[in-house]
Design a protein around this motif. Structure first.
Motif, PDB file in Angstrom:
ATOM      1  N   SER A  33      36.983  35.525  26.658  1.00 30.40           N
ATOM      2  CA  SER A  33      36.389  36.860  26.751  1.00 30.40           C
ATOM      3  C   SER A  33      35.318  36.913  27.838  1.00 30.40           C
ATOM      4  O   SER A  33      34.748  35.887  28.223  1.00 30.40           O
ATOM      5  CB  SER A  33      35.751  37.249  25.413  1.00 30.40           C
ATOM      6  N   ALA A  34      35.042  38.115  28.307  1.00 31.80           N
ATOM      7  CA  ALA A  34      33.905  38.321  29.209  1.00 31.80           C
ATOM      8  C   ALA A  34      32.634  38.276  28.366  1.00 31.80           C
ATOM      9  O   ALA A  34      32.556  38.921  27.318  1.00 31.80           O
ATOM     10  CB  ALA A  34      34.033  39.662  29.911  1.00 31.80           C
ATOM     11  N   ILE A  35      31.641  37.503  28.815  1.00 28.67           N
ATOM     12  CA  ILE A  35      30.416  37.294  28.043  1.00 28.67           C
ATOM     13  C   ILE A  35      29.240  37.967  28.744  1.00 28.67           C
ATOM     14  O   ILE A  35      29.003  37.741  29.929  1.00 28.67           O
ATOM     15  CB  ILE A  35      30.108  35.791  27.864  1.00 28.67           C
ATOM     16  N   LYS A  36      28.511  38.801  27.998  1.00 26.56           N
ATOM     17  CA  LYS A  36      27.290  39.413  28.534  1.00 26.56           C
ATOM     18  C   LYS A  36      26.119  39.007  27.661  1.00 26.56           C
ATOM     19  O   LYS A  36      26.075  39.320  26.472  1.00 26.56           O
ATOM     20  CB  LYS A  36      27.406  40.930  28.569  1.00 26.56           C
ATOM     21  N   LEU A  37      25.171  38.305  28.255  1.00 23.09           N
ATOM     22  CA  LEU A  37      23.977  37.845  27.545  1.00 23.09           C
ATOM     23  C   LEU A  37      22.830  38.816  27.825  1.00 23.09           C
ATOM     24  O   LEU A  37      22.436  39.004  28.975  1.00 23.09           O
ATOM     25  CB  LEU A  37      23.603  36.432  28.007  1.00 23.09           C
ATOM     26  N   LEU A  38      22.313  39.430  26.782  1.00 24.66           N
ATOM     27  CA  LEU A  38      21.229  40.390  26.954  1.00 24.66           C
ATOM     28  C   LEU A  38      19.906  39.688  27.239  1.00 24.66           C
ATOM     29  O   LEU A  38      19.669  38.569  26.770  1.00 24.66           O
ATOM     30  CB  LEU A  38      21.095  41.245  25.695  1.00 24.66           C
ATOM     31  N   SER A  39      19.045  40.351  27.977  1.00 17.63           N
ATOM     32  CA  SER A  39      17.726  39.799  28.281  1.00 17.63           C
ATOM     33  C   SER A  39      16.836  39.872  27.048  1.00 17.63           C
ATOM     34  O   SER A  39      17.107  40.628  26.108  1.00 17.63           O
ATOM     35  CB  SER A  39      17.081  40.577  29.428  1.00 17.63           C
ATOM     36  N   ASP A  40      15.754  39.110  27.064  1.00 19.05           N
ATOM     37  CA  ASP A  40      14.800  39.144  25.956  1.00 19.05           C
ATOM     38  C   ASP A  40      14.220  40.543  25.787  1.00 19.05           C
ATOM     39  O   ASP A  40      14.007  41.005  24.662  1.00 19.05           O
ATOM     40  CB  ASP A  40      13.667  38.141  26.200  1.00 19.05           C
ATOM     41  N   GLU A  41      13.960  41.231  26.889  1.00 22.97           N
ATOM     42  CA  GLU A  41      13.394  42.579  26.814  1.00 22.97           C
ATOM     43  C   GLU A  41      14.388  43.550  26.171  1.00 22.97           C
ATOM     44  O   GLU A  41      14.009  44.382  25.334  1.00 22.97           O
ATOM     45  CB  GLU A  41      13.021  43.081  28.208  1.00 22.97           C
ATOM     46  N   GLU A  42      15.673  43.450  26.549  1.00 24.02           N
ATOM     47  CA  GLU A  42      16.696  44.312  25.947  1.00 24.02           C
ATOM     48  C   GLU A  42      16.778  44.080  24.441  1.00 24.02           C
ATOM     49  O   GLU A  42      16.912  45.027  23.657  1.00 24.02           O
ATOM     50  CB  GLU A  42      18.048  44.044  26.593  1.00 24.02           C
ATOM     51  N   VAL A  43      16.701  42.822  24.041  1.00 27.09           N
ATOM     52  CA  VAL A  43      16.762  42.483  22.617  1.00 27.09           C
ATOM     53  C   VAL A  43      15.528  42.996  21.890  1.00 27.09           C
ATOM     54  O   VAL A  43      15.627  43.607  20.817  1.00 27.09           O
ATOM     55  CB  VAL A  43      16.905  40.959  22.434  1.00 27.09           C
ATOM     56  N   ASP A  44      14.363  42.764  22.469  1.00 23.50           N
ATOM     57  CA  ASP A  44      13.109  43.155  21.823  1.00 23.50           C
ATOM     58  C   ASP A  44      13.024  44.659  21.575  1.00 23.50           C
ATOM     59  O   ASP A  44      12.464  45.101  20.567  1.00 23.50           O
ATOM     60  CB  ASP A  44      11.910  42.713  22.673  1.00 23.50           C
ATOM     61  N   ASN A  45      13.580  45.441  22.496  1.00 26.45           N
ATOM     62  CA  ASN A  45      13.451  46.904  22.401  1.00 26.45           C
ATOM     63  C   ASN A  45      14.665  47.575  21.762  1.00 26.45           C
ATOM     64  O   ASN A  45      14.682  48.801  21.615  1.00 26.45           O
ATOM     65  CB  ASN A  45      13.223  47.498  23.795  1.00 26.45           C
ATOM     66  N   SER A  46      15.672  46.794  21.382  1.00 23.10           N
ATOM     67  CA  SER A  46      16.936  47.384  20.941  1.00 23.10           C
ATOM     68  C   SER A  46      16.786  48.243  19.689  1.00 23.10           C
ATOM     69  O   SER A  46      17.304  49.367  19.625  1.00 23.10           O
ATOM     70  CB  SER A  46      17.987  46.293  20.716  1.00 23.10           C
ATOM     71  N   SER A  47      16.081  47.747  18.676  1.00 22.30           N
ATOM     72  CA  SER A  47      15.926  48.527  17.442  1.00 22.30           C
ATOM     73  C   SER A  47      15.109  49.789  17.673  1.00 22.30           C
ATOM     74  O   SER A  47      15.418  50.857  17.132  1.00 22.30           O
ATOM     75  CB  SER A  47      15.272  47.673  16.357  1.00 22.30           C
ATOM     76  N   THR A  48      14.080  49.667  18.489  1.00 22.03           N
ATOM     77  CA  THR A  48      13.220  50.815  18.784  1.00 22.03           C
ATOM     78  C   THR A  48      13.988  51.907  19.518  1.00 22.03           C
ATOM     79  O   THR A  48      13.984  53.079  19.118  1.00 22.03           O
ATOM     80  CB  THR A  48      12.018  50.360  19.625  1.00 22.03           C
ATOM     81  N   LEU A  49      14.673  51.530  20.605  1.00 21.27           N
ATOM     82  CA  LEU A  49      15.402  52.520  21.388  1.00 21.27           C
ATOM     83  C   LEU A  49      16.633  53.023  20.645  1.00 21.27           C
ATOM     84  O   LEU A  49      17.003  54.196  20.761  1.00 21.27           O
ATOM     85  CB  LEU A  49      15.786  51.923  22.741  1.00 21.27           C
ATOM     86  N   GLY A  50      17.252  52.145  19.853  1.00 24.98           N
ATOM     87  CA  GLY A  50      18.393  52.566  19.053  1.00 24.98           C
ATOM     88  C   GLY A  50      18.019  53.609  18.022  1.00 24.98           C
ATOM     89  O   GLY A  50      18.747  54.576  17.792  1.00 24.98           O
ATOM     90  N   ALA A  51      16.865  53.428  17.396  1.00 26.69           N
ATOM     91  CA  ALA A  51      16.393  54.391  16.397  1.00 26.69           C
ATOM     92  C   ALA A  51      16.190  55.767  17.025  1.00 26.69           C
ATOM     93  O   ALA A  51      16.561  56.804  16.440  1.00 26.69           O
ATOM     94  CB  ALA A  51      15.088  53.903  15.777  1.00 26.69           C
ATOM     95  N   ILE A  52      15.617  55.789  18.222  1.00 27.91           N
ATOM     96  CA  ILE A  52      15.379  57.069  18.898  1.00 27.91           C
ATOM     97  C   ILE A  52      16.694  57.708  19.324  1.00 27.91           C
ATOM     98  O   ILE A  52      16.884  58.930  19.200  1.00 27.91           O
ATOM     99  CB  ILE A  52      14.436  56.863  20.102  1.00 27.91           C
TER     100      ILE A  52
END
Length: 312
Positions: free
Chosen positions: A284-303
């Protein structure tokens, strides 16, 4: 100007963030989660109330300018602030928004709340039944175009499958993080596995994965002790071998799904080890998210969930 406060409520931790026009201005983390209220105490409520006040003071934002407090995760379980049943998969952002619960909690804050429900799968087949609270919101913060498998390593690792329309079709939970912690701190491997290490041996990561795949987790785990005592393996080698074992079942399940793209978030060391193994053993094609993307994911997802208005 759009101002939100988001609450990511876990079992043992709570994160409160303040966001202005899509930019996270501040995040405070508290070592109190839903577990603190199992016996009926009000510790979680106190932490949330004080946390909201603290982040407003920290950022200098007036409470009256905050549109909404958006909360997700274990804060919606029976030990959280509001007990909400899961919604059924398949579901996407539309269903998450339609089933969000709007309310006022004046004993906590004058700002109105929106709680995002968790997601569950239902089947007569035990292997197809699962549940999550919080990861659905995290997912919406990192959602990519097209059919993907999302891997969120952590205490309770999630593998979430999403179709071309961004709809959650199925998912699986693995006790990876808790397994790593429990085995390395409360078994004979305590002196063989050092969780404080910032790195691990990648060759031994592969060896641990392959040995576990061939011989099973029970035998493989004891080999960590053998490596340390008889082969005089270094701490990084032992740790790598151990991580390969702990991730084996997860990696095998992901590979078996044969998703065209795999997006990896979650905790730093686990996500990097997961990505390394999948790049080697998966097509499969693998995409590794950055630490910043991970840290903000729940916050931005909620909005994103809250602001979704189509057909609501």
């Amino acid at each position: 100007m759009k101002v939100y406060i988001t609450i990511d409520g876990g079992t043992t931790n709570t994160r409160i963030s303040l966001v202005v026009d899509g930019v996270v201005l501040a995040t405070n983390k508290y070592n109190v989660g839903a577990r603190a209220s199992i016996n009926g105490n009000t510790e979680l409520k106190t932490v949330v109330k004080n946390g909201i006040a603290e982040i407003l003071k920290k950022t200098g934002v007036d409470a009256k300018s905050v549109i909404r407090i958006i909360a997700s995760g274990m804060i919606t379980c029976e030990f959280g602030l509001v007990n909400l049943p899961h919604i059924n998969a398949p579901c996407g952002i539309k269903e998450l928004r339609q089933n969000a619960f709007d309310t006022f909690l004046p004993d906590i804050s004058e700002i109105p709340f929106t709680f995002i429900r968790g997601v569950k799968t239902i089947s007569e087949d035990l292997s197809k039944v699962d549940m999550m609270r919080g990861e659905e919101t995290e997912l919406m913060g990192i959602l990519q175009d097209g059919k993907c498998a999302y891997v969120l390593p952590g205490s309770h690792s999630k593998i979430i499958f999403v179709d071309d329309n961004g709809v959650i079709t199925e998912f699986a939970t693995l006790l990876t993080g808790e397994l790593i912690y429990a085995v390395s701190t409360d078994t004979i491997l305590k002196d063989a596995v050092d969780l404080t290490l910032s790195t691990y041996d990648k060759d031994y990561l592969e060896k641990g994965y392959e040995y576990c795949k061939e011989n099973g987790i029970n035998e493989a785990l004891f080999k960590v002790r053998i490596l340390k005592n008889l082969f005089k393996a270094s701490p990084a080698e032992c740790y790598g071998f151990f991580l390969g074992i702990a991730l084996c079942g997860e990696i095998e399940k992901i590979i078996k799904a044969n998703a065209p793209t795999i997006v990896i978030g979650g905790k730093k060391q686990l996500k990097e080890a997961t990505a390394y193994l999948l790049k080697k053993y998966s097509d499969s094609a693998i995409k590794l998210l950055s630490d910043e993307e991970v840290d903000n994911s729940s916050t931005l997802g909620a909005i994103r969930i809250y602001e979704y208005q189509a057909n609501v």
